[in-house]
Design an enzyme around this catalytic site. Structure first.
Site, PDB file in Angstrom:
ATOM      1  N   LYS A 191       0.850  -1.194   0.000  1.00 13.23           N
ATOM      2  CA  LYS A 191       0.000   0.000   0.000  1.00 13.23           C
ATOM      3  C   LYS A 191       0.889   1.250   0.000  1.00 13.23           C
ATOM      4  O   LYS A 191       1.586   1.523   0.965  1.00 13.23           O
ATOM      5  CB  LYS A 191      -0.915   0.045   1.226  1.00 13.23           C
ATOM      6  CG  LYS A 191      -1.957   1.148   1.047  1.00 13.23           C
ATOM      7  CD  LYS A 191      -2.524   1.686   2.331  1.00 13.23           C
ATOM      8  CE  LYS A 191      -1.659   2.690   2.997  1.00 13.23           C
ATOM      9  NZ  LYS A 191      -1.566   3.995   2.328  1.00 13.23           N
ATOM     10  N   GLU A 265      10.666   0.616  10.014  1.00  9.24           N
ATOM     11  CA  GLU A 265      11.619   1.706   9.752  1.00  9.24           C
ATOM     12  C   GLU A 265      10.887   2.989  10.112  1.00  9.24           C
ATOM     13  O   GLU A 265       9.984   3.408   9.400  1.00  9.24           O
ATOM     14  CB  GLU A 265      11.981   1.765   8.268  1.00  9.24           C
ATOM     15  CG  GLU A 265      12.645   0.536   7.724  1.00  9.24           C
ATOM     16  CD  GLU A 265      14.094   0.433   8.126  1.00  9.24           C
ATOM     17  OE1 GLU A 265      14.625   1.386   8.731  1.00  9.24           O
ATOM     18  OE2 GLU A 265      14.687  -0.610   7.847  1.00  9.24           O
ATOM     19  N   CYS A 299      13.735  10.405   6.756  1.00  8.53           N
ATOM     20  CA  CYS A 299      13.749   9.860   8.115  1.00  8.53           C
ATOM     21  C   CYS A 299      15.123   9.979   8.761  1.00  8.53           C
ATOM     22  O   CYS A 299      15.247  10.161   9.963  1.00  8.53           O
ATOM     23  CB  CYS A 299      13.265   8.418   8.127  1.00  8.53           C
ATOM     24  SG  CYS A 299      14.070   7.400   6.905  1.00  8.53           S
ATOM     25  N   GLU A 393      10.429  14.985  15.482  1.00  6.46           N
ATOM     26  CA  GLU A 393      10.812  14.817  14.079  1.00  6.46           C
ATOM     27  C   GLU A 393       9.959  15.798  13.273  1.00  6.46           C
ATOM     28  O   GLU A 393       8.739  15.650  13.188  1.00  6.46           O
ATOM     29  CB  GLU A 393      10.540  13.384  13.625  1.00  6.46           C
ATOM     30  CG  GLU A 393      10.947  13.170  12.200  1.00  6.46           C
ATOM     31  CD  GLU A 393      10.711  11.757  11.688  1.00  6.46           C
ATOM     32  OE1 GLU A 393       9.617  11.216  11.929  1.00  6.46           O
ATOM     33  OE2 GLU A 393      11.608  11.219  11.029  1.00  6.46           O
TER      34      GLU A 393
HETATM   35  P1  NAI Z   1       2.171   7.887   8.606  1.00  3.25           P
HETATM   36  O1  NAI Z   1       3.061   7.055   9.413  1.00  3.25           O
HETATM   37  O2  NAI Z   1       0.770   8.093   9.073  1.00  3.25           O
HETATM   38  O3  NAI Z   1       2.069   7.296   7.121  1.00  3.25           O
HETATM   39  C1  NAI Z   1       2.935   6.361   6.533  1.00  3.25           C
HETATM   40  C2  NAI Z   1       2.125   5.259   5.864  1.00  3.25           C
HETATM   41  O4  NAI Z   1       1.388   4.528   6.844  1.00  3.25           O
HETATM   42  C3  NAI Z   1       1.080   5.748   4.864  1.00  3.25           C
HETATM   43  O5  NAI Z   1       1.042   4.849   3.782  1.00  3.25           O
HETATM   44  C4  NAI Z   1      -0.222   5.671   5.662  1.00  3.25           C
HETATM   45  O6  NAI Z   1      -1.355   5.530   4.851  1.00  3.25           O
HETATM   46  C5  NAI Z   1       0.004   4.441   6.491  1.00  3.25           C
HETATM   47  N1  NAI Z   1      -0.766   4.348   7.733  1.00  3.25           N
HETATM   48  C6  NAI Z   1      -1.261   5.339   8.518  1.00  3.25           C
HETATM   49  N2  NAI Z   1      -1.887   4.831   9.596  1.00  3.25           N
HETATM   50  C7  NAI Z   1      -1.784   3.474   9.496  1.00  3.25           C
HETATM   51  C8  NAI Z   1      -2.206   2.390  10.317  1.00  3.25           C
HETATM   52  N3  NAI Z   1      -2.854   2.581  11.452  1.00  3.25           N
HETATM   53  N4  NAI Z   1      -1.917   1.151   9.923  1.00  3.25           N
HETATM   54  C9  NAI Z   1      -1.233   0.919   8.802  1.00  3.25           C
HETATM   55  N5  NAI Z   1      -0.808   1.906   7.972  1.00  3.25           N
HETATM   56  C10 NAI Z   1      -1.078   3.169   8.324  1.00  3.25           C
HETATM   57  O7  NAI Z   1       2.850   9.291   8.383  1.00  3.25           O
HETATM   58  P2  NAI Z   1       2.140  10.681   8.009  1.00  3.25           P
HETATM   59  O8  NAI Z   1       0.913  10.916   8.832  1.00  3.25           O
HETATM   60  O9  NAI Z   1       1.953  10.720   6.555  1.00  3.25           O
HETATM   61  O10 NAI Z   1       3.248  11.716   8.471  1.00  3.25           O
HETATM   62  C11 NAI Z   1       3.256  12.224   9.796  1.00  3.25           C
HETATM   63  C12 NAI Z   1       4.667  12.314  10.310  1.00  3.25           C
HETATM   64  O11 NAI Z   1       5.246  11.035  10.349  1.00  3.25           O
HETATM   65  C13 NAI Z   1       5.630  13.109   9.456  1.00  3.25           C
HETATM   66  O12 NAI Z   1       5.558  14.454   9.700  1.00  3.25           O
HETATM   67  C14 NAI Z   1       6.937  12.524   9.855  1.00  3.25           C
HETATM   68  O13 NAI Z   1       7.384  13.124  11.041  1.00  3.25           O
HETATM   69  C15 NAI Z   1       6.620  11.100  10.106  1.00  3.25           C
HETATM   70  N6  NAI Z   1       6.949  10.239   8.958  1.00  3.25           N
HETATM   71  C16 NAI Z   1       8.106   9.569   9.009  1.00  3.25           C
HETATM   72  C17 NAI Z   1       8.491   8.797   7.957  1.00  3.25           C
HETATM   73  C18 NAI Z   1       9.772   8.070   7.986  1.00  3.25           C
HETATM   74  O14 NAI Z   1      10.180   7.496   6.986  1.00  3.25           O
HETATM   75  N7  NAI Z   1      10.448   8.033   9.097  1.00  3.25           N
HETATM   76  C19 NAI Z   1       7.684   8.699   6.733  1.00  3.25           C
HETATM   77  C20 NAI Z   1       6.438   9.407   6.804  1.00  3.25           C
HETATM   78  C21 NAI Z   1       6.119  10.161   7.879  1.00  3.25           C
END
Ligand code: NAI
Length: 786
Positions: A191, A265, A299, A393
């Protein structure tokens, strides 16, 4: 439009836009919307959501919102395809991976433009960074497919993998997840993130173009709910997630006890350490790559600059000057340094965090950015570890600057974070760099470079940055498993211990009551209670009834034994050999003890013999289970070091009380961990005898702590403890679920098993898996050659 004459007059730069015609044509062909890619074909367009170009705000596509039933269809397709895919020879699978790599290269310009339009990243980065690395990943893993049988003998594919990825490197994260999964013989339901699903859909077309067998790769688009449906699907064998730490924690809890393997990750707040003797010009360019690359939505972004006081003023001045030349704007302009932030929601989040920081009185220096979904490069100075900008972050082009005096201070500041993903170290003194590299708590360390990636090196974090590695041998191993051990007879929960006060008159054998063993000393249980240990039908002794407070004391003692992790493998081996010899000298005593539990003499003797052999085997491994050097990029090699997890909890099964405990404790300490062990609840006396062996074997205080008592209660306290980095549990299925769930707090690494699965007195109780479970890999990138 600027004319050439005007440019010549002002010496200002002119725009150099990348042509986006092919992408616009492709999008217009899909004006009615995109379906999911399931079982080799696109589904009918269902309920859709809009996808925007963040640079313009224009809606560029409509994409289907995946329902639970779409996810179910995808999992069914993946399940049906998996045996045949895994049944192909590695060579056959490799051919598909090569084809994917080649086709990505053929479509590279299209993919780069699409990525920039969908995500907002500068075309220079998608063209020169993301897409070439995507191809590299498929090439590299084609090689692993070819070699898997030889390089991972006996291992098999995990099965169906559910993969959820973020929006910061949409196609690259897909490649990081899909390439090793397919190479190892798994099938996939992926996804993509809701902000950036388009390159994943384009990749699905490429997969079809390559003739990838149907069902091997399935892509379901949607939001977090769709992600949760993938993660929670009962027919998924492994979950691989990249995203925020908060969601990572939810997933850890959601998958607890499901038997699904899990890699996470997550976020980071990585230090960027500049010493006084660093090449400051190079370090300034390093900051540009560390935090202004990909709008800081990385990240492992170097978001905390730590600079030596002696050069701080000079460095800051140089950095501010460099910031003035950073161009923020149109992602498709080849001159753009910082493009658009992925979505207005994310832009607002960045602004909100920066405003919070500003309200704390920080000094902010900001560049300029156009109106819209853009954010200027931002430098916050005078930032202390209490600040929101230090701790959170931000995931934007925002960096903090803090000074330090000594290397020791630099380490303390660098490690002052709940995360541990990456670190970057700048100094012309290689001795200093490598010393700091050893001390920084991070899965990736870059020396005089930053944000360098390669398929050949593992990537992943320590602490709350998650667990598991992607890339390289470690990444490949995460998509393989040893054939599952059959649970012969599930372990029944031990009955509640029959507690009696330590000073109770009814014992009448107080001085024979085995105590706990904490910090190298025998300790009375804090509860003031002991419990009766039965052998056959009669009570054969009493053991301390350990409780929460004893666990806390033991964790503290284990932390004080941190020097053990720094001892050489040779030194640790000496101590383990000594344990083996001392155990051997007391073999008869231990045999008698096992017999007193009702075991027959032959079995007891064999168990003691196994325990002795195991001590020798792990002593031998202590200086041999070392890392490797990866050939990564020109000018770099990456040194993959096996480091101990730190403080580990080890909860033992009820059966084989001596062999199981020794089989679990020896690999953990051989690798430099300090352990708190909860021995067999029903037969703890073999363990309490064992501390006499430890006492006479030069094991430093705190390296092994033994707490007897109600195993699952003690395991729960260990799992919940934020200063415990790893937790092994062998017991009941309910206990395993509990340990995985409770360990979500600090995202500790867990390894759980049903107590009936393994015969601890056979070869099953020993092996390299124990050593790799007791370590984490730190990849240190060092300059090498020209
Ligand atoms: P997120 O962690 O919500 O989204 C990442 C992925 O997880 C997306 O594909 C989303 O649809 C999916 N997702 C969301 N809730 C889920 C759940 N309960 N179960 C399974 N999948 C789920 O990140 P978001 O809200 O887009 O970004 C918020 C903050 O997260 C950012 O500002 C950043 O600080 C951090 N982030 C960190 C990342 C990294 O690679 N370390 C990548 C993306 C966001």
């Amino acid at each position: 439009m600027t004319t050439i004459q005007e440019i010549l007059n002002t010496m200002d730069y002119g725009t150099a836009p990348e042509d986006s015609k092919i992408v616009r044509e492709w999008l217009s062909k899909h004006e009615s919307g995109f379906g999911h890619f399931i079982n080799g074909a696109f589904t009918k367009v269902g309920e859709t959501f809009d996808v925007q170009n963040p640079a313009t705000g224009d809606v560029i596509a409509r994409v289907s919102q995946g329902s639970a039933s779409d996810v179910d269809d995808a999992v069914k397709a993946a399940r049906a395809a998996q045996p045949k895919w895994a049944g192909l020879s590695g060579h056959e699978r490799a051919k598909y991976l090569y084809a994917l790599a080649r086709h990505v290269q053929q479509h590279s310009r299209f993919l780069a433009v699409l990525e920039s339009i969908d995500n907002g990243k500068p075309i220079r980065e998608s063209r020169d960074g993301d897409i070439p690395l995507v191809a590299r990943h498929f090439y590299h893993h084609a090689g692993w497919a070819e070699l898997a049988e030889d390089e991972f003998p006996g291992a098999e594919a995990v099965g169906v993998c559910g993969q959820v990825i973020p929006w910061n490197f949409p196609l690259l994260m897909l490649a990081w997840k899909v390439a090793p999964a397919l190479a190892a013989g798994n099938t996939v339901v992926l996804k993509p993130a809701e902000y950036t699903p388009l390159t994943a859909l384009a990749f699905a077309q490429i997969a079809a173009e390559c003739g990838l067998p149907k069902g091997v790769l399935n892509i379901v688009t949607g939001d977090g709910e769709t992600g949760a449906a993938v993660v929670g699907h009962e027919n998924i064998d492994k979950v691989a997630f990249t995203g925020s730490t908060d969601v990572g924690r939810i997933i850890r809890q959601q998958t607890a006890g499901s038997g699904k393997s899990l890699t996470l990750e997550l976020g980071g707040k990585s230090p960027f350490i500049v010493f006084a003797d660093a090449d400051l010009d190079a370090a300034v360019e390093g900051v540009v790559d560390a935090i202004w690359f990909n709008q800081g939505q990385v990240c492992c972004a170097g978001s905390r600059i730590l600079v030596a006081e002696a050069v701080a003023a000079k460095f800051e001045k140089m950095l501010r000057k460099r910031m003035e030349t950073i161009r923020v704007g149109d992602p498709l302009d080849k001159n753009t340094d910082i493009g658009a932030i992925v979505h207005p929601v994310q832009r607002d989040r960045i602004a909100e965090l920066v405003n919070k920081g500003a309200s704390e009185g920080l000094d902010l220096c900001q560049g300029t950015a156009p109106e819209g979904c853009f954010y200027p490069p931002t430098l916050a100075t005078g930032v202390s570890p209490a600040s929101v900008l230090w701790n959170e972050e931000i995931f934007g082009p925002v960096v903090t600057l803090t000074t330090f005096r000594t290397p020791k201070d630099a380490i303390a500041l660098a490690n002052n974070s709940r995360y541990g993903l990456a670190a970057s170290i700048w100094s012309e003194n290689v001795n200093l760099c490598l010393d700091i590299a050893a001390k920084v708590k991070a899965g990736v360390v870059w020396i005089n470079c930053t944000n360098v990636f390669d398929a050949g090196a593992g990537f992943g974090g320590y602490r709350e940055s998650g667990f598991g590695r992607e890339g390289g041998r470690e990444g490949m191993a995460a998509y393989l498993k040893q054939p599952k051990l059959k649970v012969k007879k599930p372990e029944a929960a031990p009955a509640a211990p029959n507690a009696v006060p330590v000073d109770g008159a009814e014992i009448g054998m107080i001085d024979r009551t085995a105590k706990l063993y904490i910090g190298g000393k025998q300790a009375r249980p804090d509860s003031g209670y002991v419990y009766a240990v039965n052998g056959g039908k009669k009570t054969v002794g009493h053991a301390g009834l350990g409780s929460r407070k004893d666990v806390r004391n033991a964790v503290e003692a284990a932390h004080k034994a941190a020097g053990w992790g720094k001892a050489t493998g040779h030194n640790r081996a000496q101590v383990l050999y000594y344990i083996a010899e001392n155990l051997s000298a007391r073999a008869k005593e231990f045999t008698d003890r096992l017999v007193s539990f009702g075991m027959n003499n032959g079995a007891a003797k064999a168990e003691v013999e196994t325990a002795i052999r195991r001590c020798f085997w792990y002593a031998a491994q202590a200086d041999k289970f070392d890392g490797m050097v990866h050939q990564t990029k020109t000018n770099n090699v990456s040194i993959a070091m096996h480091e101990p997890l730190g403080v580990m909890g080890v909860a033992c099964p009820n059966g084989s009380p001596l062999a199981a405990m020794v089989s679990l404790v020896m690999p953990a300490i051989a690798m430099g961990n300090a352990v708190i062990v909860v021995p067999s609840q029903d037969h703890p006396l073999a363990a309490t005898d064992f501390y006499q062996v430890l006492e006479t074997s030069d094991v430093p205080a705190g390296v092994v702590n033994i707490i007897t008592g109600p195993r699952d209660d003690l395991a729960k306290t260990l799992a919940q403890h934020d200063d415990v980095a790893g937790m092994w549990y062998v017991g009941t299925a309910e206990g395993a679920e509990m340990v995985e769930r409770e360990s979500a707090g600090n995202l500790k690494q867990t390894w759980t098993e049903d107590g009936g699965a393994r015969d601890w007195t056979s070869a099953q109780g020993q092996g390299k898996e124990f050593l790799s479970r007791a370590t984490q890999v730190k990849n240190i990138w060092v300059p090498y050659g020209e």
